[in-house]
Write a protein that holds these residues in place. Structure first.
Motif, PDB file in Angstrom:
ATOM      1  N   ILE A  25      -5.583   0.477   6.255  1.00  0.00           N
ATOM      2  CA  ILE A  25      -4.520   1.289   7.010  1.00  0.00           C
ATOM      3  C   ILE A  25      -3.083   0.866   6.494  1.00  0.00           C
ATOM      4  N   LEU A  47      -5.089   4.056  15.281  1.00  0.00           N
ATOM      5  CA  LEU A  47      -6.237   4.402  14.366  1.00  0.00           C
ATOM      6  C   LEU A  47      -7.145   3.212  14.113  1.00  0.00           C
ATOM      7  N   GLY A 102      -1.046   3.028  13.564  1.00  0.00           N
ATOM      8  CA  GLY A 102      -1.898   2.336  12.741  1.00  0.00           C
ATOM      9  C   GLY A 102      -2.863   1.477  13.647  1.00  0.00           C
ATOM     10  N   GLU A 112      -0.768   5.564   8.006  1.00  0.00           N
ATOM     11  CA  GLU A 112      -0.177   6.028   9.384  1.00  0.00           C
ATOM     12  C   GLU A 112       1.364   6.431   9.429  1.00  0.00           C
ATOM     13  N   ARG A 149      -0.345  13.124   9.436  1.00  0.00           N
ATOM     14  CA  ARG A 149      -0.970  11.922   9.895  1.00  0.00           C
ATOM     15  C   ARG A 149      -1.198  12.134  11.621  1.00  0.00           C
TER      16      ARG A 149
END
Ligand code: AMP
Length: 386
Positions: free
Chosen positions: A13, A23, A20, A76, A274
């Motif tokens: 990432i 995720l 981030g 991200e 995103r």
């Protein structure tokens, strides 16, 4: 060419902010290893990564080195160096590709792309000088908003021009005009909404339920799944979101912000390729979150049809609100609080968010209008506007 990335393989990432981090949490839950790259060694996402690398997003060598260490790469946020990523394409699996990223990194290119795809947005003109600006204002009329084409977020790099006397604010105007700009006609919206759309490598598209958003001083404050968006407006938004996902050959998720007028006209304000702040509610509110969908899509797996579990309200927690967390817990004992662990709670900085859920969405909508804590928190953001 798509690939399946299996649990135990590594997702890289780019960017270690809160997106981030969330995720990374989704990826780890699904059994993936997470590598994260960020410019700061205290990036909040680093706490949920198997390994990390610190380096500039403009350092091609370091980014390439990181890309070689992962099985699939994602990002991200959209302000990473898209040009460097175009060079990675051959050696690295970046299913999101770079075309749509490069388009959305520049407001002017984004608006042209929307126009080419028959998707409406507010009237705009490219502006590079004060003379351009004056000519453009004749076309857009007042009020209008001057925005830098790149690197703007949370209302930064923007200046609202209400009338010709605002043109006397030379210091502010020339600061913005140091970079390429776009002048947008002010769109007289009745409300602002957004949709997060996901698309997988099989071409399947799924939209998360639309939310109504409230921005203060250009910063998102609340998002609520709404009972009040008319069905016709929802259908227009979903049709636009699906078109954007297909036309851009999206793999992963994209946040789409809309303005809606009093007579139900829908125009796109902004795209973000995103996960999106207005989609944070999906962690609790829907059967699969925007972060889970993104991980499924970039690992070459089918995304999941989306279902709202319970109406949900999300409220952002900024630096100036942090001292009131004990008060928040007293006021809303049922709130689910997410803190991103970003260190210093600076004024206007997004430090976390909280979630309230209720079967009666009207109750959540009333809170947005009239709750005393939310009013105080909103005023604490407004102070910056004055
Ligand atoms: P942006 O960073 O472009 O999404 O702008 C932040 C916020 O400023 C938006 O969510 C709107 O509340 C407001 N805004 C930006 N552009 C416009 C516009 N053309 N018309 C009306 N409001 C706008």
């Amino acid at each position: 060419m798509s690939k399946t990335i299996y649990p135990n393989q590594t997702i890289g990432i780019l960017g270690g902010g809160q997106l981030g981090k969330m995720l990374g949490q989704s990826a780890q839950k699904m059994g993936y290893r997470v590598g994260m790259y960020d410019e700061g060694k205290t990036a909040c996402g680093f706490g949920v990564s198997h390994y990390t690398q610190v380096g500039s997003f403009n350092d091609q060598e370091k980014v390439m080195d990181f890309a070689r260490s992962v099985d699939v790469l994602t990002y991200e946020f959209e302000n990473i160096n898209g040009e460097i990523l175009t060079k990675l394409n051959d050696s690295t699996y970046l299913p999101q590709n770079t075309d749509f990223l490069l388009t959305t990194q520049n407001r002017l290119n984004e608006k042209k792309w929307l126009g080419e795809n028959g998707i409406p947005c507010a009237a705009y003109m490219a502006v590079n000088t004060r003379e351009d600006l004056i000519a453009a204002l004749e076309k857009t009329g007042y009020p209008a908003i001057l925005k830098r084409t790149r690197f703007g977020y949370d209302g930064k790099g923007q200046f609202k021009i209400n009338n010709s006397s605002d043109l006397e604010n030379l210091a502010e105007l020339s600061k913005i005009l140091e970079a390429e700009c776009v002048l947008e006609a002010f769109y007289p919206f009745e409300y602002e909404t957004s949709v997060v759309v996901a698309r997988d490598v099989f071409g399947t598209v799924a939209c998360f339920p639309p939310v109504v958003n409230q921005h203060v001083a250009g910063i998102l404050f609340t998002s609520v799944t709404s009972s009040t968006i008319p069905e016709a407006v929802q259908n227009k938004m979903i049709a636009i979101a699906e078109k954007i996902a297909h036309s851009s050959e999206l793999i992963g998720v994209c946040g789409i912000e809309f303005f809606v007028s009093g007579d139900g006209e829908v125009v796109v304000n902004e795209l973000a390729p995103r996960p999106h702040n207005t989609g944070h509610y999906t962690i609790e509110g829907t059967n699969v979150s925007q972060f889970d969908q993104h991980i499924l899509a970039i690992t070459g797996r089918p995304i999941i049809p989306v279902r709202l579990l319970t109406p949900t309200l999300m409220v952002n927690i900024l630096g100036q609100h942090i001292a009131e967390i004990p008060e928040l817990i007293k006021h809303f004992p049922e709130a689910i609080i997410h803190l991103y662990d970003k260190g210093e709670p600076r004024h206007q900085r997004k430090m976390g968010h909280f979630i309230l859920m209720d079967e009666a969405v009207e109750k959540l909508e009333r809170l947005v209008e009239s709750d005393s804590l939310l009013k105080r928190w909103r005023d604490a953001i407004k102070m910056e506007e004055n």
